[in-house]
Design a protein around this motif. Structure first.
Motif, PDB file in Angstrom:
ATOM      1  N   LYS A 231      -6.736  -2.270   5.804  1.00 28.30           N
ATOM      2  CA  LYS A 231      -7.501  -3.229   4.915  1.00 28.30           C
ATOM      3  C   LYS A 231      -7.742  -4.401   5.478  1.00 28.30           C
ATOM      4  O   LYS A 231      -9.055  -5.163   5.571  1.00 28.30           O
ATOM      5  CB  LYS A 231      -7.238  -3.201   3.253  1.00 28.30           C
ATOM      6  CG  LYS A 231      -7.544  -1.748   2.857  1.00 28.30           C
ATOM      7  CD  LYS A 231      -7.030  -1.821   1.306  1.00 28.30           C
ATOM      8  CE  LYS A 231      -7.630  -2.768   0.481  1.00 28.30           C
ATOM      9  NZ  LYS A 231      -7.163  -2.662  -0.844  1.00 28.30           N
ATOM     10  N   THR A 232      -6.659  -5.117   5.896  1.00 27.79           N
ATOM     11  CA  THR A 232      -6.737  -6.523   6.483  1.00 27.79           C
ATOM     12  C   THR A 232      -7.372  -6.545   7.918  1.00 27.79           C
ATOM     13  O   THR A 232      -8.322  -7.416   7.985  1.00 27.79           O
ATOM     14  CB  THR A 232      -5.248  -6.991   6.881  1.00 27.79           C
ATOM     15  OG1 THR A 232      -4.518  -6.909   5.435  1.00 27.79           O
ATOM     16  CG2 THR A 232      -5.267  -8.374   7.220  1.00 27.79           C
TER      17      THR A 232
ATOM     18  N   ASP B  61     -12.758   1.122  -0.284  1.00 24.42           N
ATOM     19  CA  ASP B  61     -11.348   1.515  -0.494  1.00 24.42           C
ATOM     20  C   ASP B  61     -11.297   2.447  -1.907  1.00 24.42           C
ATOM     21  O   ASP B  61     -10.673   3.644  -2.119  1.00 24.42           O
ATOM     22  CB  ASP B  61     -10.426   0.390  -0.332  1.00 24.42           C
ATOM     23  CG  ASP B  61      -9.006   0.917  -0.941  1.00 24.42           C
ATOM     24  OD1 ASP B  61      -8.384   1.990  -0.147  1.00 24.42           O
ATOM     25  OD2 ASP B  61      -8.150   0.471  -1.720  1.00 24.42           O
TER      26      ASP B  61
ATOM     27  N   ARG C 183      -1.726   1.157   4.860  1.00 25.10           N
ATOM     28  CA  ARG C 183      -3.127   0.916   4.180  1.00 25.10           C
ATOM     29  C   ARG C 183      -3.308  -0.765   3.944  1.00 25.10           C
ATOM     30  O   ARG C 183      -4.721  -0.987   4.265  1.00 25.10           O
ATOM     31  CB  ARG C 183      -2.804   1.554   2.705  1.00 25.10           C
ATOM     32  CG  ARG C 183      -4.315   1.331   1.917  1.00 25.10           C
ATOM     33  CD  ARG C 183      -3.764   1.860   0.468  1.00 25.10           C
ATOM     34  NE  ARG C 183      -5.161   1.839  -0.284  1.00 25.10           N
ATOM     35  CZ  ARG C 183      -5.500   2.948  -0.899  1.00 25.10           C
ATOM     36  NH1 ARG C 183      -4.778   3.902  -1.223  1.00 25.10           N
ATOM     37  NH2 ARG C 183      -6.647   2.964  -1.536  1.00 25.10           N
ATOM     38  N   THR C 184      -2.381  -1.356   3.896  1.00 23.09           N
ATOM     39  CA  THR C 184      -2.761  -2.892   3.664  1.00 23.09           C
ATOM     40  C   THR C 184      -3.120  -3.411   4.981  1.00 23.09           C
ATOM     41  O   THR C 184      -4.061  -4.379   5.250  1.00 23.09           O
ATOM     42  CB  THR C 184      -1.597  -3.692   3.401  1.00 23.09           C
ATOM     43  OG1 THR C 184      -0.908  -3.077   2.048  1.00 23.09           O
ATOM     44  CG2 THR C 184      -1.622  -5.145   3.140  1.00 23.09           C
TER      45      THR C 184
ATOM     46  N   PRO D 158       0.348   1.284  -3.045  1.00 23.13           N
ATOM     47  CA  PRO D 158       0.145   0.496  -1.538  1.00 23.13           C
ATOM     48  C   PRO D 158       0.983   0.685  -0.752  1.00 23.13           C
ATOM     49  O   PRO D 158       2.337   0.824  -1.043  1.00 23.13           O
ATOM     50  CB  PRO D 158       0.201  -0.901  -2.231  1.00 23.13           C
ATOM     51  CG  PRO D 158       0.774  -0.865  -3.319  1.00 23.13           C
ATOM     52  CD  PRO D 158       0.785   0.302  -3.958  1.00 23.13           C
TER      53      PRO D 158
END
Length: 98
Positions: free
Chosen positions: A15-16, A88, A11-12, A7
């Motif tokens: 995605k959020t 994802d 990327r986080t 991670p």
């Protein structure tokens, strides 16, 4: 079995943001789609929802509407999370295959 990529903050964040946007789109579909609005109306009139109103102490129409909106937001958010996770995993699988 393929290993998932580590991670990253980027990327986080992506995605959020995707979850937030999809949640908003799903909630807007309630506003602009008669089919979705009709489904919510049918569900909100079931015995289960009447019991939930009593359990939550939603005695008047305003409190019942708040409860419905919270439930819609929760369902839309969970649906968005599921869509983002599936996307994802598909993208990760495609990158590892290349």
């Amino acid at each position: 079995m393929s290993s998932t990529p580590p991670p990253t903050i980027t990327r986080t964040v992506c995605k959020t943001l995707a979850v937030l946007v999809l949640t908003g789109v799903f909630m807007l579909s309630l506003r602009f789609s008669a089919v979705v609005a009709g489904m919510v109306d049918r569900i909100a009139g079931t015995g289960m929802w009447l019991a939930l109103y009593r359990l939550a102490g939603a005695n008047d129409a305003t409190e019942q509407e708040r409860l419905i909106v919270m439930a819609v937001a929760l369902v839309c958010c969970l649906l968005a999370i599921a869509v983002v996770e599936v996307a994802d995993r598909l993208i990760s699988r495609r990158h590892t295959a290349s």
